[in-house]
Design an enzyme around this catalytic site. Structure first.
Site, short mmCIF file in Angstrom:
data_model
loop_
_atom_site.label_atom_id
_atom_site.label_comp_id
_atom_site.label_asym_id
_atom_site.label_seq_id
_atom_site.Cartn_x
_atom_site.Cartn_y
_atom_site.Cartn_z
N THR A 47 0.87 -1.17 0.00
CA THR A 47 0.00 0.00 0.00
C THR A 47 0.91 1.22 0.00
O THR A 47 2.08 1.12 0.38
CB THR A 47 -0.88 0.04 1.26
OG1 THR A 47 0.00 0.14 2.39
CG2 THR A 47 -1.71 -1.21 1.40
N GLU A 64 -5.68 -3.99 -0.63
CA GLU A 64 -6.05 -5.07 0.29
C GLU A 64 -7.20 -5.93 -0.22
O GLU A 64 -7.51 -6.96 0.38
CB GLU A 64 -6.46 -4.47 1.64
CG GLU A 64 -5.31 -3.91 2.47
CD GLU A 64 -5.03 -2.44 2.19
OE1 GLU A 64 -5.39 -1.96 1.09
OE2 GLU A 64 -4.47 -1.76 3.06
N LYS A 104 -15.52 18.06 8.85
CA LYS A 104 -16.44 17.99 9.98
C LYS A 104 -16.90 19.39 10.34
O LYS A 104 -16.17 20.16 10.93
CB LYS A 104 -15.74 17.32 11.17
CG LYS A 104 -15.33 15.89 10.83
CD LYS A 104 -14.85 15.14 12.05
CE LYS A 104 -14.51 13.71 11.68
NZ LYS A 104 -13.11 13.47 11.36
N TRP A 158 -21.06 15.83 8.83
CA TRP A 158 -19.99 15.54 7.88
C TRP A 158 -20.31 16.06 6.48
O TRP A 158 -21.40 15.81 5.96
CB TRP A 158 -19.74 14.03 7.79
CG TRP A 158 -19.07 13.48 9.00
CD1 TRP A 158 -18.71 14.17 10.12
CD2 TRP A 158 -18.68 12.12 9.22
NE1 TRP A 158 -18.12 13.34 11.03
CE2 TRP A 158 -18.09 12.08 10.50
CE3 TRP A 158 -18.76 10.96 8.46
CZ2 TRP A 158 -17.58 10.89 11.04
CZ3 TRP A 158 -18.26 9.80 9.01
CH2 TRP A 158 -17.68 9.76 10.27
P1 ADP Z 1 -3.87 4.01 -1.64
O1 ADP Z 1 -4.40 3.87 -0.24
O2 ADP Z 1 -2.44 3.98 -1.77
O3 ADP Z 1 -4.55 5.08 -2.44
P2 ADP Z 1 -5.35 1.98 -2.95
O4 ADP Z 1 -5.15 2.09 -4.40
O5 ADP Z 1 -5.46 0.65 -2.35
O6 ADP Z 1 -4.17 2.63 -2.29
O7 ADP Z 1 -6.56 2.91 -2.54
C1 ADP Z 1 -7.76 2.44 -2.02
C2 ADP Z 1 -8.64 3.59 -1.68
O8 ADP Z 1 -8.94 4.39 -2.82
C3 ADP Z 1 -10.00 3.18 -1.15
O9 ADP Z 1 -9.94 2.83 0.20
C4 ADP Z 1 -10.83 4.42 -1.41
O10 ADP Z 1 -10.64 5.40 -0.41
C5 ADP Z 1 -10.25 4.95 -2.69
N1 ADP Z 1 -11.08 4.56 -3.83
C6 ADP Z 1 -10.85 3.58 -4.71
N2 ADP Z 1 -11.81 3.52 -5.64
C7 ADP Z 1 -12.71 4.49 -5.34
C8 ADP Z 1 -13.95 4.94 -5.92
N3 ADP Z 1 -14.45 4.40 -7.02
N4 ADP Z 1 -14.59 5.95 -5.31
C9 ADP Z 1 -14.09 6.53 -4.20
N5 ADP Z 1 -12.94 6.17 -3.62
C10 ADP Z 1 -12.25 5.16 -4.18
#
Ligand code: ADP
Length: 533
Positions: free
Chosen positions: A178, A321, A429, A434
């Site tokens: 990550t 994950e 917030k 929110w």
């Molecule tokens: P990083 O945490 O490095 O950005 P990831 O690529 O695993 O790594 O990111 C996952 C996160 O990206 C999700 O937990 C979410 O917050 C965001 N995310 C992914 N796809 C979407 C989506 N379609 N809409 C909103 N948020 C998204």
């Protein structure tokens, strides 16, 4: 009593064997960093992967060893994925856009023994090499041979007469870290079984809708959560793959049009630059029917524009994950009865999960909230391709019931549609309520003249936080803060209206192309709203 059916293992190597046998001549096209284009096919990749397995064994690599790559999307990269799986190894893709310290940390933590890299990343290799404790072999993927051995020379020395090393389906096969927005990056160790089930799921019509006749161009890099699993899913059905080592919009459009691409996948920022190029240089969408957009929330204006051109938008949500598919915005049963605007409303949400994924939303005490389209809480997920434990961690990332806390805030609708409202750390917030920074940003990028927008909460003595909107104008636009506010009037709740709109030349992005909210929050931490002491 056992059932009477064969217990064939679910292995990643079976995917390439299937593709090579049943879809031998189906093409794999590669556009390289030097501007050249090569054509291969699943049959050749099947042989090439075996040769790479042989080469790895010659280097002394064995089951469980980590083989790392710092590389763009191309056919050699693909062969190393399957060739590494072939010796029971673990392919560790690394994002070249990470900071030096993170790259070093990740390689050392993973204990990588081999590091393959694209020639364009040689400066990165030179930088980190003295700090790497476990890498024994540096191999250059493409370009002229210099100081390092090349992929071609290693692979060409082998004959491909190789039997895959026997592994179990729960053995590890891939490793991704990550990006470490909080603390050190964490490794997610994928298994043969989880990757195969994920691949079979991904080809479904409600997910990526991939078939033999599909031509898929994954713009999402192979180092971003396994290119969302596409190199495995495409093998399961023998889709044609088009790889590009460049993410320049003119290159991508040329490939889309000339290679008759039907499917593509990438983060929203990719489409911002694709649209900008199209607006300047003209051109059409070629044979595109389906684009998967995810990684961050897809703005309404983007969904609308693609859908107006008869392109299905699969709005995907997931994370490293989750292998990474969690949801992909599948059409509901009443899709054909909906008006165009209602259809866009549906796709603006992140959609229902495919079989295998379970979702729930919980309050601060972990109590499950109703699926009423209103109760918002922490999104949790579980299933056969969802993380159990981070690589080398002492304890599980989930409790006994296996629910994984995503760190996202979401609402579940009565039909199971999931809607992300924010990341827990990004919500604004205000007065105990929110404000969704995502919704605010997505409404703002619909305003004429706005190229990109980010909303962050800044200190307010009465409300705790109020939204500040930070905007990048489109070239030649002189849109003002008041113009944007009046555009937003009928699109958001009144109390969500940003207190101020400011303009910048560019916004910071993460290594995977998302707006780096943490950096913005730090930068504007002490921002004083007009009239506030
Ligand atoms: P990083 O945490 O490095 O950005 P990831 O690529 O695993 O790594 O990111 C996952 C996160 O990206 C999700 O937990 C979410 O917050 C965001 N995310 C992914 N796809 C979407 C989506 N379609 N809409 C909103 N948020 C998204």
């Amino acid at each position: 009593m056992l059932g009477g059916i064969q217990n064939s293992k679910l292995l990643v190597t079976n995917l390439i064997d299937h593709a090579a046998r049943e879809h031998t001549n189906r093409e794999i096209v590669s556009y390289w960093a030097d501007g050249s284009l090569t054509r291969s096919n699943w049959g050749e990749i099947g042989v090439e992967a075996r040769k790479f397995s042989q080469a790895l064994q010659k280097l002394g690599m064995k089951k469980g060893d980590r083989i790392a790559t710092i590389a763009m999307n191309h056919v050699h990269h693909l062969a190393t994925w399957y060739g590494t799986a072939g010796i029971g190894g673990v392919l560790h893709t690394i994002n070249p856009r990470l900071f030096e310290e993170q790259l070093v940390y990740i390689c050392n933590h993973a204990e990588d023994r081999v590091l393959l890299f694209d020639k364009m990343f040689t400066p990165i290799i030179e930088l980190i090499k003295p700090q790497l404790k476990t890498v024994e072999h540096f191999i250059q993927f493409d370009g002229e041979k210099g100081e390092y051995s090349t992929y071609r020379e290693l692979v060409d020395a082998e004959d491909g007469d190789f039997t895959w090393v026997d592994v179990e389906e729960n053995d590890p096969v891939g490793l991704c870290y990550t990006s470490g927005t909080t603390g050190n990056p964490k490794g997610v160790l994928y298994e043969h079984r989880s990757n195969v089930i994920h691949a079979i799921t991904e080809v479904q019509p409600d997910v990526m809708d991939l078939a033999t006749k599909s031509v898929m161009l994954p713009v999402v890099p192979m180092f971003h959560a396994n290119a969302w699993g596409i190199p495995f899913a495409a093998a399961a059905v023998g889709s044609k793959l088009v790889f590009s080592a460049s993410n320049e919009a003119p290159v991508l459009w040329k490939l889309i049009r000339e290679e008759k691409v039907t499917h593509s996948a990438g983060v929203p920022t990719v489409w911002l630059s694709m649209f900008a190029d199209m607006d300047t240089n003209g051109g059409d969408y070629g044979d595109l029917t389906t684009v998967i957009i995810g990684g961050s929330a897809c703005p309404r204006a983007m969904i609308e524009r693609l859908m107006k051109n008869d392109i299905r938008v699969g709005h995907a949500w997931g994370m490293t994950e989750t292998s990474p598919i969690g949801t992909t915005g599948a059409y509901p049963a009443n899709w054909d009865e909906l008006s165009f605007d209602e259809q866009v409303d549906v796709i603006c949400m992140q959609g229902r999960p495919p079989y295998g994924v379970e979702l729930r939303v919980v309050d601060e005490d972990g109590n499950e909230l109703p699926r009423d389209g209103e109760s918002s809480g922490t999104l949790e997920i579980r299933g056969p391709w969802i993380i159990q434990r981070y690589f080398q961690a002492d304890e599980d990332a989930v409790g006994e019931d296996r629910w994984f806390d995503t760190g996202d805030v979401a609402v579940l609708h009565p039909d199971g549609t999931m809607q992300i409202t924010d990341r827990a750390k990004d919500v604004i917030k205000s007065g105990g309520e929110w404000i969704s920074s995502i919704e605010l940003e997505n409404a703002a990028v619909g305003a004429p003249g706005v190229a990109e927008a980010a909303a962050v909460g800044v200190y307010h003595p009465k409300w705790d936080e109020r939204p500040l909107l930070i905007v990048v104008r489109k070239p030649d636009s002189d849109v003002s803060g008041d113009d944007i506010k009046s555009y937003l009037t009928d699109k958001i709740a009144k109390w969500w209206m940003p207190d101020e709109v400011i303009f910048v030349d560019e916004l910071p992005h993460t290594a995977t192309g998302k707006i780096l909210k943490r950096a913005l929050r730090d930068e504007y931490k002490d921002y004083k709203l007009a009239g506030v002491e």
